[in-house]
Design an enzyme around this catalytic site. Sequence first.
Site, PDB file in Angstrom:
ATOM      1  N   ASP A 269       0.850  -1.188   0.000  1.00 59.10           N
ATOM      2  CA  ASP A 269       0.000   0.000   0.000  1.00 59.10           C
ATOM      3  C   ASP A 269       0.888   1.242   0.000  1.00 59.10           C
ATOM      4  O   ASP A 269       1.688   1.439   0.917  1.00 59.10           O
ATOM      5  CB  ASP A 269      -0.848  -0.083   1.285  1.00 59.10           C
ATOM      6  N   ASP A 330     -10.527   4.125  -0.917  1.00 57.01           N
ATOM      7  CA  ASP A 330     -11.177   3.076  -0.128  1.00 57.01           C
ATOM      8  C   ASP A 330     -12.694   3.043  -0.277  1.00 57.01           C
ATOM      9  O   ASP A 330     -13.361   4.085  -0.267  1.00 57.01           O
ATOM     10  CB  ASP A 330     -10.847   3.259   1.352  1.00 57.01           C
TER      11      ASP A 330
HETATM   12  C1  GLA Z   1      -5.378   2.201   2.845  1.00 59.00           C
HETATM   13  C2  GLA Z   1      -5.919   1.093   1.963  1.00 59.00           C
HETATM   14  C3  GLA Z   1      -6.944   0.293   2.738  1.00 59.00           C
HETATM   15  C4  GLA Z   1      -6.312  -0.276   3.994  1.00 59.00           C
HETATM   16  C5  GLA Z   1      -5.715   0.844   4.833  1.00 59.00           C
HETATM   17  C6  GLA Z   1      -4.894   0.323   5.995  1.00 59.00           C
HETATM   18  O1  GLA Z   1      -6.358   3.148   3.143  1.00 59.00           O
HETATM   19  O2  GLA Z   1      -6.470   1.613   0.789  1.00 59.00           O
HETATM   20  O3  GLA Z   1      -7.452  -0.753   1.938  1.00 59.00           O
HETATM   21  O4  GLA Z   1      -5.324  -1.210   3.653  1.00 59.00           O
HETATM   22  O5  GLA Z   1      -4.862   1.661   4.061  1.00 59.00           O
HETATM   23  O6  GLA Z   1      -4.341   1.330   6.765  1.00 59.00           O
END
Ligand code: GLA
Length: 503
Positions: A269, A330
């Site tokens: 990520d 997200d």
């Molecule tokens: C980002 C990702 C999420 C999750 C969070 C964890 O926002 O897009 O899917 O993994 O980080 O902190």
Amino acid sequence: MSRALFTAAALLGTCLSATPALAKTAYDGVWLFDETPPRPGVTMMEVKSKGDHIEGSVTTLWYGPVEMQNPRIEDGVLHFTARNINDKAHPTQNWSVAIEDGQARLKGRIWESDIDSKGRKSKAKDASERAFKFTALPPLGAPIPSKIAATPPMGWSSWNKFDEHIDDKTVRAMADAMVSTGLRDAGYLYVNIDDGWQGQRDANGVLQPNAKFPDMKALTDYVHSKGLKIGIYSSQGPRTCAGYEGSYGHVQQDAKTYAEWGFDYLKYDLCSGEWFYADADTVKRSYYEMGAALQATGREFIYSLCEYGRFDVGSWGRDVGGQLWRTTGDITDDYPAMAKIGFDKNGNPDWAGPHGWNDPDMLEVGNGGMSADEYRTHMSLWAMSAAPLMMGHDLRETSPETLAMLTNKRVIAIDQDAKGVQGKAVRKQGAVEVWAKPLVDGRVALALFNRGETATSLPLTPADAGLAKVSRVEDAWSGETANRLPAAYSVPARGAVMVIVGS
Ligand code: GLA
């Protein structure tokens, strides 16, 4: 001034010099911050002035040194601007430093974090101790071949339900529930730990899990003993999105650790890495670096790229070793957010196919924020999109309705169809969208999505499926069959109908 004193003053470069313009400011030197909000975690400020010229930086745990832009002293206060990220309306932010009781009070803002912290004056040697260690990105190498994920990965991930509050016991419970509910046998294979497992690095730089994960190897063994696979999570930045230790400067070492622990899947990520890798070339190379590191372990990993769909990731995701790549920010457990992603931000279908998939994010089915019709739309959209199916609810609390939705054989078969085509809209009429997804056996999955707020009815036609005639119709959700398409389908508000048709 005596000659001796003049020489000493010149050597020291102090304000004893005859030229007042060369006087140091009250801010000059090294300031250490011991207590600061974890994000972005200010550790140090350094200021150097020469005459009217001031330069300086604020060192943070998230972004390393943040350079002071246009630093100047006005009314005794040091003002500067700093690069901001992720906020197109504010590409820079105003910061200030004032001396209060002999301490430097630093105020500023970066992305979503406000800073108001005090630093104590210290020595130059402390600056080298707290200095951020930059690491260079290797160049891109040959594309990394992928033999896995011939169909979109299926499983479960901790994030949507548990956020960072995940532990060994819960992961084991999810593996147990995956088996006892029949979800494993329906095709859900991966049990993925998202953010929140990380502890500190040991003296050799090897990352340790935090106290909630006492023994990673025992945990992966347990999950494997259930006939399942297990995933882990990191970032190419110094910090993950929830503020845990990232892989910056430790990429190869971390890949090795995951392999030794027995993991089968890594979600990587971008998070604080976006400060360092902010263009297509560096983002791509940062993913390549980890892809190559995973490959070098000799263990087979699914590699999930999470950089929110930037820089046309689908066009290069496979080359860096990825089998899936996020297409957006997200998801949240509500219809507008889900629909925005599922209809409009689910990635360019041209890039999807065996071993490489657009990932519109994890499922929210079962988390309770949407109605049954809305969840049916969610699941239908993901299946029509050949999207990875990563459940995101507490599997121990799967209601019979949720279980039926998640394990529907025909719906899963549409998602997992071996042709690997990502379906798309073939017709839009008012609030209704008709989608088509050709299947490996020559049939075509068709979906009618009603994005409106009132029920509607609409026909599906052979032309929607690109067929001259339709003589076989199977309702994907109910399993009912017929030998022709009905005059019209009723579709509830925010609902979906999905059928498989053949000539
Ligand atoms: C980002 C990702 C999420 C999750 C969070 C964890 O926002 O897009 O899917 O993994 O980080 O902190």
